[in-house]
Design a protein around this motif. Structure first.
Motif, short mmCIF file in Angstrom:
data_model
loop_
_atom_site.label_atom_id
_atom_site.label_comp_id
_atom_site.label_asym_id
_atom_site.label_seq_id
_atom_site.Cartn_x
_atom_site.Cartn_y
_atom_site.Cartn_z
N LEU A 231 0.98 -1.20 -0.02
CA LEU A 231 0.06 0.15 -0.05
C LEU A 231 0.94 1.15 0.00
N VAL A 232 1.86 1.32 0.68
CA VAL A 232 2.83 2.38 1.00
C VAL A 232 3.66 2.65 -0.44
N LYS A 233 3.99 1.65 -1.21
CA LYS A 233 4.71 1.90 -2.51
C LYS A 233 3.51 2.15 -3.53
N ALA A 234 2.23 1.64 -3.41
CA ALA A 234 1.14 1.94 -4.38
C ALA A 234 0.70 3.43 -4.39
N LEU A 235 0.61 3.89 -3.20
CA LEU A 235 0.45 5.26 -2.89
C LEU A 235 1.45 6.28 -3.33
N ASP A 236 2.68 5.63 -3.11
CA ASP A 236 4.16 6.29 -3.74
C ASP A 236 3.96 6.61 -5.19
N GLN A 237 3.75 5.43 -5.79
CA GLN A 237 3.57 5.22 -7.20
C GLN A 237 2.53 6.06 -7.88
N ARG A 238 1.32 6.03 -7.24
CA ARG A 238 0.07 6.66 -7.76
C ARG A 238 0.38 8.41 -7.89
N ALA A 239 1.09 8.79 -6.60
CA ALA A 239 1.29 10.15 -6.37
C ALA A 239 2.48 10.44 -7.74
N ARG A 240 3.33 9.66 -7.79
CA ARG A 240 4.44 9.98 -8.75
C ARG A 240 3.94 10.00 -10.22
N THR A 241 2.85 9.10 -10.56
CA THR A 241 2.36 9.06 -11.86
C THR A 241 1.33 10.19 -12.13
N ILE A 242 0.61 10.55 -11.01
CA ILE A 242 -0.29 12.04 -11.13
C ILE A 242 0.61 13.29 -11.64
N LEU A 243 1.85 13.19 -10.69
CA LEU A 243 2.41 14.55 -11.13
C LEU A 243 3.37 14.42 -12.41
N LYS A 244 3.69 13.35 -12.86
CA LYS A 244 4.27 13.24 -14.25
C LYS A 244 3.39 13.66 -15.32
N VAL A 245 2.08 13.01 -15.18
CA VAL A 245 1.05 13.32 -16.16
C VAL A 245 0.68 14.88 -16.04
N SER A 246 0.48 15.11 -14.85
CA SER A 246 0.25 16.73 -14.85
C SER A 246 1.31 17.63 -15.31
N SER A 247 2.62 17.34 -15.05
CA SER A 247 3.52 18.04 -15.32
C SER A 247 3.82 18.21 -16.98
N GLU A 248 3.60 16.93 -17.61
CA GLU A 248 3.60 16.94 -19.14
C GLU A 248 2.36 17.70 -19.87
N LEU A 249 1.30 17.55 -19.04
CA LEU A 249 -0.09 18.23 -19.64
C LEU A 249 0.42 19.78 -19.65
N VAL A 250 1.17 20.41 -18.48
CA VAL A 250 1.13 21.74 -18.44
C VAL A 250 2.13 22.22 -19.42
N LYS A 251 3.22 21.41 -19.63
CA LYS A 251 4.12 21.78 -20.71
C LYS A 251 3.42 21.83 -22.24
N HIS A 252 2.37 20.87 -22.60
CA HIS A 252 1.72 21.08 -23.76
C HIS A 252 0.75 22.02 -23.97
N GLN A 253 0.26 22.51 -22.53
CA GLN A 253 -0.95 23.48 -22.61
C GLN A 253 -0.30 24.77 -22.12
N GLU A 254 0.66 24.96 -22.05
CA GLU A 254 1.24 26.34 -21.23
C GLU A 254 0.53 27.55 -22.06
N LEU A 255 0.39 27.56 -23.12
CA LEU A 255 -0.42 28.70 -23.71
C LEU A 255 -1.71 28.92 -23.17
#
Length: 509
Positions: free
Chosen positions: A356-380
């Motif tokens: 559970l600890v690892k899964a929560l950690d991985q979930r947070a990482r994945t959300i952060l990675k997707v959100s960061s890449e999304l911000v990069k593409h939609q910066e305008l």
């Protein structure tokens, strides 16, 4: 070759999803509220898990000998080169905590609901009374009863108890009360109710007439027209002209005043008075007993600019449960465990807690990675607005962060991001592409809808734009769009046709 049974050895490879892997996939698509509920259930059944302390000196820090950074923060530049966040631990051992600085009561408390005012003037008491009989006690007696919020069903059932009806008839009306929606409308047809009680439709209609005589006037109506008719009947204003008007509410919505005057047999002044009477009625009489509390949207991700002008992506620590693996308790109880069954149970709890600890950690990482890449593409979009929203699909983000499209789809489901332009669901930024006239950069469907809405909002009431004219204007702006697409987008935006808009914007009153 002889046909006979025989034994053969065969090697094959297959992909099998373990229960833990299936649960980890589900964790990705959980909303923050669902995640809190799931973690609370896991903590309740696993003695090795506990809710972390929000103080800086947590148990995890004592075990690991290192502090984790508060929150989860990274600039867009950081995530373009290194999608993984340094402030999240790369591996979670048995004695590792999932630390995101959330409060102690995050597991037990959901989203705080704001109190709503009762439209009837009945408000919740701010004092807590003990229910005693003394007149000196604050919040007791009749004043306390007045302060309690009364539901629509309780109000109707109190009136039903005063009616001189037999038990069977009251049972049917009680059932009708249970079938009312929040607005006070009957959600089931009378033939279905008659079939349920094995009686005639005429009997149900008769009892429905009785129920419609209860207060507030307008409840038990089956549609808006009947609801308004009941109220006008109670006001002794349901004459043939008013009834004809209420039977043609669609024409009233379209501002077809000439047609209504012809149908109702009245002149313009009488029609204006009739419309004023209708506007004074309550189309949702059931909601005077307390509107349903709306669920507030809590963002999972925040973005903001730092002093250097770079976009910073942060996880909302309040939505991330901080779970600890109690390594001290595990070591202590492990030494005391002697039976084989107890050892197996303890090992299972330890494996589940670690997962559970690892899964929560991985979930947070994945959300952060997707959100960061999304911000990069939609910066305008964040810089200039919805007009500059770019077409984007799941594959683009998945390829950039080296994940599967299904993973990105799960991450963006039920997740919200707080931006300088409001709170949006992550899926909002994934839109289809509309071609450019001169073969330039494609346009996002959302930006095209925004342009369409702006054109219609600014149109001259004397020169209403038809769909063909809108296509012509959009093409002059470099947007290659078909007429049927304009009609589809207009309907999605709940914009009437050009004929209806002309009638509405040029209505006499």
């Amino acid at each position: 070759m002889a046909l006979s049974p025989r034994i053969e050895l065969k090697l094959s490879q297959s992909l099998v999803m373990t229960p833990q892997l299936q649960q980890a996939i589900k964790l990705l698509q959980y909303s923050n509220i669902d995640l809190v509920d799931f973690v609370a259930q896991e903590i309740e059944k696993n003695p090795l898990l506990e809710v972390g302390d929000s103080s800086p000196s947590s148990a995890a820090e004592d075990i690991n000998g290192a502090k984790t950074k508060e929150g989860s923060e990274a600039t867009s530049d950081d995530y373009l080169t290194n999608p993984g966040a340094e402030n999240l631990n790369s591996e979670a051992a048995l004695d590792t905590s999932f630390d995101n600085d959330f409060t102690n009561d995050c597991i037990n408390d959901g989203v705080q609901k704001s109190p709503t005012d009762n439209d009837m003037g009945l408000t919740s008491s701010s004092m807590i009374g003990n229910g005693g009989s003394s007149f000196d006690q604050a919040g007791s007696g009749f004043d306390l009863r007045l302060s309690e919020e009364i539901s629509l069903s309780d109000h109707l059932l109190d009136q039903l108890n005063l009616l001189a009806l037999d038990h069977h008839d009251k049972s049917i009306i009680r059932f009708l009360v249970g079938m009312l929606d929040d607005a006070g409308y009957l959600s089931e047809s009378t033939p279905d109710i008659a079939e349920r009680f094995n009686c005639d439709v005429a009997e149900i209609e008769k009892l429905l007439d009785v129920a419609q005589g209860l207060e507030p006037v307008g409840v038990f109506a089956r549609d808006l027209s009947e609801c308004l008719k009941l109220q006008q009947k109670a006001n002794d204003r349901l004459d043939p002209a008013m009834e004809a008007l209420l039977d043609n509410l669609e024409r009233l919505a379209k501002r077809d005043y000439n047609g209504l005057m012809r149908i109702c047999g009245v002149d313009e002044e009488d029609l204006r008075d009739m419309i004023s009477e209708i506007q004074a009625l309550n189309p949702k009489p059931g909601q005077i007993f307390g509107n349903p509390v709306s669920q507030s949207v809590i963002p999972d991700v925040f973005i903001r600019k730092n002093p250097k002008g770079n976009w910073i992506v942060e996880l909302n620590s309040e939505t991330l449960p901080r779970v600890l693996f109690n390594n001290h308790y595990f070591t202590e109880i492990q030494d005391l465990t002697k039976k084989k069954e107890d050892k197996e149970y303890l090992a299972e709890c330890a494996a589940s807690a670690s997962w559970l600890v690892k899964a929560l950690d991985q979930r947070a990482r994945t959300i952060l990675k997707v959100s960061s890449e999304l911000v990069k593409h939609q910066e305008l979009f964040f810089e200039k607005g919805v007009k500059y929203l770019k077409p984007l699909n799941l594959k683009t983000i998945a390829d950039a962060i080296e994940m599967h499209e299904s993973t990105v789809s799960r991450v963006t489901s039920n997740k919200f991001i707080s931006t300088n332009r409001g709170i949006f669901e992550l899926k909002y930024f994934f839109t289809t592409a509309i071609s450019s006239v001169e073969g330039g950069e494609s346009h996002s469907s959302e930006s095209v809808k925004h342009a369409l809405q702006s054109l219609i909002d600014d149109e001259d009431p004397k020169k209403i734009l038809s769909d063909d004219k809108l296509v012509e204007i959009l093409k002059s702006q470099g947007i290659d769009i078909a007429r049927r697409t304009v009609a589809k987008y207009r309907e999605a935006l709940h914009i009437p046709s050009s004929i209806q808009r002309r009638r509405i914007k040029n209505a006499a009153f």
